[in-house]
Design an enzyme around this catalytic site. Structure first.
Site, PDB file in Angstrom:
ATOM      1  N   ASP A 134      70.719  75.761 -83.854  1.00  0.00           N
ATOM      2  CA  ASP A 134      71.902  75.034 -83.377  1.00  0.00           C
ATOM      3  C   ASP A 134      73.148  75.924 -83.472  1.00  0.00           C
ATOM      4  O   ASP A 134      73.963  75.991 -82.552  1.00  0.00           O
ATOM      5  CB  ASP A 134      72.091  73.692 -84.110  1.00  0.00           C
ATOM      6  CG  ASP A 134      71.936  73.788 -85.617  1.00  0.00           C
ATOM      7  OD1 ASP A 134      71.581  74.871 -86.126  1.00  0.00           O
ATOM      8  OD2 ASP A 134      72.180  72.771 -86.303  1.00  0.00           O
ATOM      9  N   ASP A 182      68.135  79.969 -71.065  1.00  0.00           N
ATOM     10  CA  ASP A 182      68.861  79.293 -69.982  1.00  0.00           C
ATOM     11  C   ASP A 182      70.348  79.267 -70.325  1.00  0.00           C
ATOM     12  O   ASP A 182      71.209  79.489 -69.468  1.00  0.00           O
ATOM     13  CB  ASP A 182      68.365  77.844 -69.783  1.00  0.00           C
ATOM     14  CG  ASP A 182      67.287  77.731 -68.711  1.00  0.00           C
ATOM     15  OD1 ASP A 182      66.469  78.674 -68.594  1.00  0.00           O
ATOM     16  OD2 ASP A 182      67.252  76.701 -68.003  1.00  0.00           O
ATOM     17  N   ASP A 190      63.084  79.351 -74.892  1.00  0.00           N
ATOM     18  CA  ASP A 190      63.211  78.779 -73.548  1.00  0.00           C
ATOM     19  C   ASP A 190      64.623  78.238 -73.354  1.00  0.00           C
ATOM     20  O   ASP A 190      65.304  78.531 -72.370  1.00  0.00           O
ATOM     21  CB  ASP A 190      62.180  77.661 -73.372  1.00  0.00           C
ATOM     22  CG  ASP A 190      62.301  76.984 -72.021  1.00  0.00           C
ATOM     23  OD1 ASP A 190      62.404  77.711 -71.016  1.00  0.00           O
ATOM     24  OD2 ASP A 190      62.317  75.737 -71.965  1.00  0.00           O
TER      25      ASP A 190
HETATM   26  C1  IPM Z   1      60.350  79.338 -68.231  1.00  0.00           C
HETATM   27  C2  IPM Z   1      60.046  77.976 -67.659  1.00  0.00           C
HETATM   28  C3  IPM Z   1      58.672  77.522 -68.125  1.00  0.00           C
HETATM   29  C4  IPM Z   1      58.710  77.461 -69.635  1.00  0.00           C
HETATM   30  C5  IPM Z   1      58.195  76.200 -67.525  1.00  0.00           C
HETATM   31  C6  IPM Z   1      58.226  76.218 -66.018  1.00  0.00           C
HETATM   32  C7  IPM Z   1      56.827  75.826 -68.017  1.00  0.00           C
HETATM   33  O1  IPM Z   1      61.033  77.067 -67.994  1.00  0.00           O
HETATM   34  O2  IPM Z   1      59.592  80.283 -67.945  1.00  0.00           O
HETATM   35  O3  IPM Z   1      61.334  79.474 -68.951  1.00  0.00           O
HETATM   36  O4  IPM Z   1      59.157  76.453 -70.200  1.00  0.00           O
HETATM   37  O5  IPM Z   1      58.269  78.414 -70.270  1.00  0.00           O
HETATM   38 MN    MN Z   2      62.742  77.954 -69.037  1.00  0.00          MN
END
Ligand code: IPM
Ligand code: MN
Length: 374
Positions: A224, A252, A248
């Protein structure tokens, strides 16, 4: 050199960005005299539609015979029914697992001219150059899943998160090695104040780094807090190592620093093997973005995440460092020259189409820069 490359276009914008990736590979082959043999195969929703299975056995077999795999993206509304037995994502998770690709490298670099595309203040982005090493074949993604009926109260769903010492050790080594080659600073991210898997993660990471990379500075950070610090002081990070789901989510988030998720590449690596007298690593290379079904087939997708993934493939699986750098420099030069798709083009500026941005990058690889306007 000769190399066999598996091409898995997948769904949505996957095929169109992969097309730009293969054009870049062709340009590299021509300029340096290599032969890259392309081997297409099905994955994801496209594979479900024609075989009923998101990861056909032939696809796994083909990838195993190749030196590296290039993948577009998987998923889309057509296959989104939460009750469906087969899902496109099973293809992606399945191929990562089948090939033993436990370390996912996700670099975040900043192109200064794109600073305005990020919602962060430009001065905060100065000096940002970080890489996340995401564990890719363990954790809650791969633990047991279940649903049980509870009668009138509804249902109970379970996702089990597990990590073994070995799984943590091997990814900590990849991160340690990488940090040694960079600034010598490593941040390990966990949730050790709550999760048992995180307490093991912290213990094992600390031990591997102390024993095998004693000159590194290792910092442990709760996930966090890391999410906050990535936006508050992004330039202070160098190598970040973390488990599957945290990685993941954090990558992002980190893509916001670069200005668009469409820019970010990734390399998923397994154990190195000795081949033809050099260390070769089987790898799967894909942009970190998804299949973006809303813009698919319109020439709007940003091909840079894919093309930068090709550069990572040249470096990590094919041992072609000079070629990898040339591709990265071409990407940087094209972006700085204003070859920008709609996700990045400033208001009032006509965005480039997927293939035009590809052209601008390729022109800079083959060295005919004078001939292109963007
Ligand atoms: C990524 C994507 C994948 C993940 C999904 C599509 C399964 O979000 O490569 O980051 O969560 O690993
Ligand atoms: Mn992802």
């Amino acid at each position: 050199m000769r190399a066999r490359i598996a091409l898995l276009p997948g769904d949505g914008i996957g095929p169109e960005v992969l097309e730009e990736g293969t054009r870049v590979l062709d340009a590299v082959a021509e300029r340096w005299g290599h032969t890259f043999e392309a081997k297409p195969a099905l994955i994801g929703g496209a594979a479900i539609d024609s075989t009923g299975n998101a990861l056909p056995a032939e696809t796994i077999a083909l990838c195993r015979e190749c030196d590296a795999v290039l993948l577009g993206a998987v998923g889309g509304p057509k296959w989104d029914d939460p009750r469906a037995k087969v899902r496109p994502e099973q293809g992606l998770l399945g191929i990562r697992k089948a090939l033993g690709l436990f370390a996912n490298l996700r670099p975040v670099t900043i192109h200064e001219k794109l600073a305005a595309s990020s919602p962060l203040k430009a001065e905060r982005l100065t000096g940002v150059d970080l890489i996340v090493v995401r564990e890719l074949t363990g954790g809650i993604y791969f633990g047991e899943k279940s649903r049980t009926q509870l009668g009138a109260e509804g249902e109970r769903a379970t996702d089990v998160c597990t990590y073994s010492t070995m799984e943590i050790e091997r990814v900590a080594r990849v991160a340690g090695k990488l940090a040694m080659a960079r600034s010598g600073r490593l941040t390990s991210v966990d949730k050790a104040n709550v999760l048992e898997t995180s307490r093991l993660w912290r213990e094992v990471t600390a031990r591997v780094i102390a024993n095998e990379f004693p000159s590194l500075t290792l910092q442990h950070l709760l996930v966090d807090a890391c999410a906050m610090h990535l936006l508050q002081r992004p330039a202070s990070f160098d190598v970040i190592v973390t488990e599957n789901m945290f990685g993941d989510i954090l990558t992002d988030e980190a893509s916001v620093l670069a200005g668009s998720i469409g820019l970010l590449p990734s390399a998923s690596l397994g154990a190195s093997i000795e081949e033809h007298g050099r260390e070769a690593t089987m790898g799967l290379y894909e942009p970190i973005h998804g299949s973006a079904p809303d813009i698919a087939g319109k020439g709007l997708a940003n091909p840079v995440g894919m093309i930068a993934s090709v550069a990572m493939m040249l470096r990590h699986s094919l041992g072609l460092e000079e070629e990898a750098r040339a591709v990265e420099q071409a990407v940087h030069a094209a972006l700085e020259a204003g070859a920008l798709t709609a996700d990045l083009a400033p208001r009032g500026v006509q965005p480039g189409r997927t293939s035009e941005v590809g052209d601008a990058i390729i022109a800079r690889i083959v060295g005919t820069r004078e001939a292109v306007s963007t």
